[in-house]
Design a protein around this motif. Structure first.
Motif, PDB file in Angstrom:
ATOM      1  N   ARG A 195     -10.550   2.302   3.774  1.00  0.00           N
ATOM      2  CA  ARG A 195      -9.159   2.743   3.635  1.00  0.00           C
ATOM      3  C   ARG A 195      -8.211   1.647   4.096  1.00  0.00           C
ATOM      4  O   ARG A 195      -7.185   1.397   3.464  1.00  0.00           O
ATOM      5  CB  ARG A 195      -8.925   4.020   4.453  1.00  0.00           C
ATOM      6  CG  ARG A 195      -9.589   5.237   3.856  1.00  0.00           C
ATOM      7  CD  ARG A 195      -9.401   6.525   4.659  1.00  0.00           C
ATOM      8  NE  ARG A 195      -8.208   6.601   5.452  1.00  0.00           N
ATOM      9  CZ  ARG A 195      -8.198   6.843   6.764  1.00  0.00           C
ATOM     10  NH1 ARG A 195      -9.327   7.041   7.421  1.00  0.00           N
ATOM     11  NH2 ARG A 195      -7.071   6.900   7.430  1.00  0.00           N
ATOM     12  N   PHE A 196      -8.554   0.992   5.207  1.00  0.00           N
ATOM     13  CA  PHE A 196      -7.719  -0.091   5.721  1.00  0.00           C
ATOM     14  C   PHE A 196      -7.679  -1.251   4.724  1.00  0.00           C
ATOM     15  O   PHE A 196      -6.605  -1.792   4.447  1.00  0.00           O
ATOM     16  CB  PHE A 196      -8.248  -0.562   7.078  1.00  0.00           C
ATOM     17  CG  PHE A 196      -7.440  -1.668   7.680  1.00  0.00           C
ATOM     18  CD1 PHE A 196      -6.211  -1.408   8.263  1.00  0.00           C
ATOM     19  CD2 PHE A 196      -7.894  -2.983   7.660  1.00  0.00           C
ATOM     20  CE1 PHE A 196      -5.453  -2.428   8.818  1.00  0.00           C
ATOM     21  CE2 PHE A 196      -7.145  -3.996   8.210  1.00  0.00           C
ATOM     22  CZ  PHE A 196      -5.917  -3.721   8.793  1.00  0.00           C
ATOM     23  N   ARG A 197      -8.843  -1.605   4.172  1.00  0.00           N
ATOM     24  CA  ARG A 197      -8.911  -2.709   3.202  1.00  0.00           C
ATOM     25  C   ARG A 197      -8.047  -2.414   1.975  1.00  0.00           C
ATOM     26  O   ARG A 197      -7.481  -3.310   1.377  1.00  0.00           O
ATOM     27  CB  ARG A 197     -10.360  -2.950   2.757  1.00  0.00           C
ATOM     28  CG  ARG A 197     -11.197  -3.602   3.828  1.00  0.00           C
ATOM     29  CD  ARG A 197     -12.598  -3.916   3.343  1.00  0.00           C
ATOM     30  NE  ARG A 197     -12.521  -5.035   2.412  1.00  0.00           N
ATOM     31  CZ  ARG A 197     -13.073  -5.036   1.212  1.00  0.00           C
ATOM     32  NH1 ARG A 197     -13.737  -3.997   0.779  1.00  0.00           N
ATOM     33  NH2 ARG A 197     -12.976  -6.090   0.443  1.00  0.00           N
ATOM     34  N   ARG A 198      -7.974  -1.136   1.584  1.00  0.00           N
ATOM     35  CA  ARG A 198      -7.183  -0.750   0.408  1.00  0.00           C
ATOM     36  C   ARG A 198      -5.689  -0.682   0.713  1.00  0.00           C
ATOM     37  O   ARG A 198      -4.880  -0.507  -0.191  1.00  0.00           O
ATOM     38  CB  ARG A 198      -7.648   0.593  -0.133  1.00  0.00           C
ATOM     39  CG  ARG A 198      -8.997   0.536  -0.835  1.00  0.00           C
ATOM     40  CD  ARG A 198      -9.310   1.829  -1.579  1.00  0.00           C
ATOM     41  NE  ARG A 198      -9.181   3.021  -0.741  1.00  0.00           N
ATOM     42  CZ  ARG A 198     -10.187   3.599  -0.082  1.00  0.00           C
ATOM     43  NH1 ARG A 198     -11.402   3.097  -0.177  1.00  0.00           N
ATOM     44  NH2 ARG A 198      -9.991   4.676   0.640  1.00  0.00           N
ATOM     45  N   GLY A 199      -5.291  -0.772   1.990  1.00  0.00           N
ATOM     46  CA  GLY A 199      -3.877  -0.767   2.339  1.00  0.00           C
ATOM     47  C   GLY A 199      -3.333   0.586   2.739  1.00  0.00           C
ATOM     48  O   GLY A 199      -2.122   0.812   2.663  1.00  0.00           O
ATOM     49  N   ASP A 200      -4.186   1.481   3.203  1.00  0.00           N
ATOM     50  CA  ASP A 200      -3.750   2.798   3.647  1.00  0.00           C
ATOM     51  C   ASP A 200      -3.030   2.677   4.994  1.00  0.00           C
ATOM     52  O   ASP A 200      -3.642   2.313   5.998  1.00  0.00           O
ATOM     53  CB  ASP A 200      -4.975   3.716   3.773  1.00  0.00           C
ATOM     54  CG  ASP A 200      -4.628   5.128   4.217  1.00  0.00           C
ATOM     55  OD1 ASP A 200      -3.465   5.396   4.573  1.00  0.00           O
ATOM     56  OD2 ASP A 200      -5.540   5.977   4.197  1.00  0.00           O
ATOM     57  N   PRO A 201      -1.716   2.983   5.044  1.00  0.00           N
ATOM     58  CA  PRO A 201      -0.971   2.864   6.303  1.00  0.00           C
ATOM     59  C   PRO A 201      -1.505   3.781   7.405  1.00  0.00           C
ATOM     60  O   PRO A 201      -1.414   3.439   8.586  1.00  0.00           O
ATOM     61  CB  PRO A 201       0.460   3.244   5.936  1.00  0.00           C
ATOM     62  CG  PRO A 201       0.521   3.372   4.464  1.00  0.00           C
ATOM     63  CD  PRO A 201      -0.871   3.401   3.942  1.00  0.00           C
ATOM     64  N   ASP A 202      -2.065   4.937   7.038  1.00  0.00           N
ATOM     65  CA  ASP A 202      -2.634   5.828   8.054  1.00  0.00           C
ATOM     66  C   ASP A 202      -3.848   5.182   8.726  1.00  0.00           C
ATOM     67  O   ASP A 202      -4.073   5.366   9.923  1.00  0.00           O
ATOM     68  CB  ASP A 202      -3.042   7.166   7.433  1.00  0.00           C
ATOM     69  CG  ASP A 202      -1.824   7.979   6.992  1.00  0.00           C
ATOM     70  OD1 ASP A 202      -0.743   7.800   7.587  1.00  0.00           O
ATOM     71  OD2 ASP A 202      -1.965   8.777   6.045  1.00  0.00           O
ATOM     72  N   ALA A 203      -4.602   4.420   7.969  1.00  0.00           N
ATOM     73  CA  ALA A 203      -5.756   3.717   8.541  1.00  0.00           C
ATOM     74  C   ALA A 203      -5.287   2.666   9.538  1.00  0.00           C
ATOM     75  O   ALA A 203      -5.925   2.463  10.571  1.00  0.00           O
ATOM     76  CB  ALA A 203      -6.596   3.076   7.436  1.00  0.00           C
ATOM     77  N   LEU A 204      -4.160   2.017   9.224  1.00  0.00           N
ATOM     78  CA  LEU A 204      -3.591   1.044  10.173  1.00  0.00           C
ATOM     79  C   LEU A 204      -3.204   1.752  11.467  1.00  0.00           C
ATOM     80  O   LEU A 204      -3.488   1.257  12.565  1.00  0.00           O
ATOM     81  CB  LEU A 204      -2.381   0.329   9.569  1.00  0.00           C
ATOM     82  CG  LEU A 204      -1.628  -0.612  10.506  1.00  0.00           C
ATOM     83  CD1 LEU A 204      -2.525  -1.758  10.977  1.00  0.00           C
ATOM     84  CD2 LEU A 204      -0.387  -1.156   9.814  1.00  0.00           C
ATOM     85  N   GLY A 205      -2.581   2.914  11.351  1.00  0.00           N
ATOM     86  CA  GLY A 205      -2.209   3.679  12.543  1.00  0.00           C
ATOM     87  C   GLY A 205      -3.415   4.082  13.365  1.00  0.00           C
ATOM     88  O   GLY A 205      -3.404   3.990  14.600  1.00  0.00           O
ATOM     89  N   GLU A 206      -4.463   4.525  12.697  1.00  0.00           N
ATOM     90  CA  GLU A 206      -5.691   4.903  13.402  1.00  0.00           C
ATOM     91  C   GLU A 206      -6.319   3.695  14.083  1.00  0.00           C
ATOM     92  O   GLU A 206      -6.797   3.780  15.216  1.00  0.00           O
ATOM     93  CB  GLU A 206      -6.689   5.513  12.420  1.00  0.00           C
ATOM     94  CG  GLU A 206      -6.285   6.863  11.887  1.00  0.00           C
ATOM     95  CD  GLU A 206      -7.197   7.345  10.762  1.00  0.00           C
ATOM     96  OE1 GLU A 206      -8.381   6.937  10.721  1.00  0.00           O
ATOM     97  OE2 GLU A 206      -6.718   8.124   9.917  1.00  0.00           O
TER      98      GLU A 206
END
Length: 187
Positions: free
Chosen positions: A4-15
């Motif tokens: 998810r982070f690799r795909r650019g999901d901002p929620d993954a960045l927050g987590e």
């Protein structure tokens, strides 16, 4: 979360931030000895991680070694910039200085003197030994994770850590002796 982070999901960045920000902050504080710089390192680390998320391998365990590797590179860049700035400022004629009141606050910490002695001793180590020590001892990475963060073999991490620990014991003891030999400043 990695994908998810690799795909650019901002929620993954927050987590990712929630999970690793404190570890990165403690690591940066111990390396730099400066609260504000440690906060800047954490911010820059997550910014660099977000910008470079496409370079993150899709497989792997945790993201902590990758983030600590980025933080180490951020601190290297900061140190180079600081050295360049100090060289440039050394050429400028000195004028009156303003005291830094943040230093007074740091001196009230119970372990400030030990942190200072350890930081001074750590600064005398070779950069490679210092980075291994801070990643394994202060950031809590195992040898394999530290090797991944620094891009070196595990055996290199082991030998650098052994050398760093031996040298740090000597340097910290010497630093503490020289501190206790100096007269205390008036309150």
């Amino acid at each position: 979360m990695r994908n998810r982070f690799r795909r650019g999901d901002p929620d993954a960045l927050g987590e990712l931030y929630d999970e690793h920000a404190r570890v990165l902050y403690r690591y940066a504080l111990r390396v730099t000895g400066d609260w504000a710089e440690a906060e800047d390192v954490v911010s820059a680390t997550f910014l660099e991680a977000w910008r470079g998320r496409g370079k993150l391998r899709p497989e792997g365990d945790g993201l902590r070694p990758w983030l600590l590797g980025i933080a180490t590179n951020v601190m290297r860049r900061n140190a180079r910039s600081r050295r360049r700035r100090e060289v440039a400022l050394a050429r400028v004629p000195e004028r009156g200085s303003v005291p830094d009141f943040a230093d007074d606050l740091v001196t009230h910490l119970a372990d400030a003197e030990h942190l200072r002695a350890a930081h001074a001793a750590l600064a005398r180590l070779r950069r490679r030994d210092r980075e291994v020590f801070t990643l394994v001892v202060w950031a809590g990475l195992d040898y394999a994770a530290a090797a991944e963060a620094l891009g070196v073999p595990v055996g290199t991490v082991r030998s650098r850590l052994s050398r760093a620990r031996t040298r740090l014991r000597e340097l910290t003891a010497r630093e503490m002796r020289s501190t206790t030999a100096r007269p205390a400043a008036a309150p």
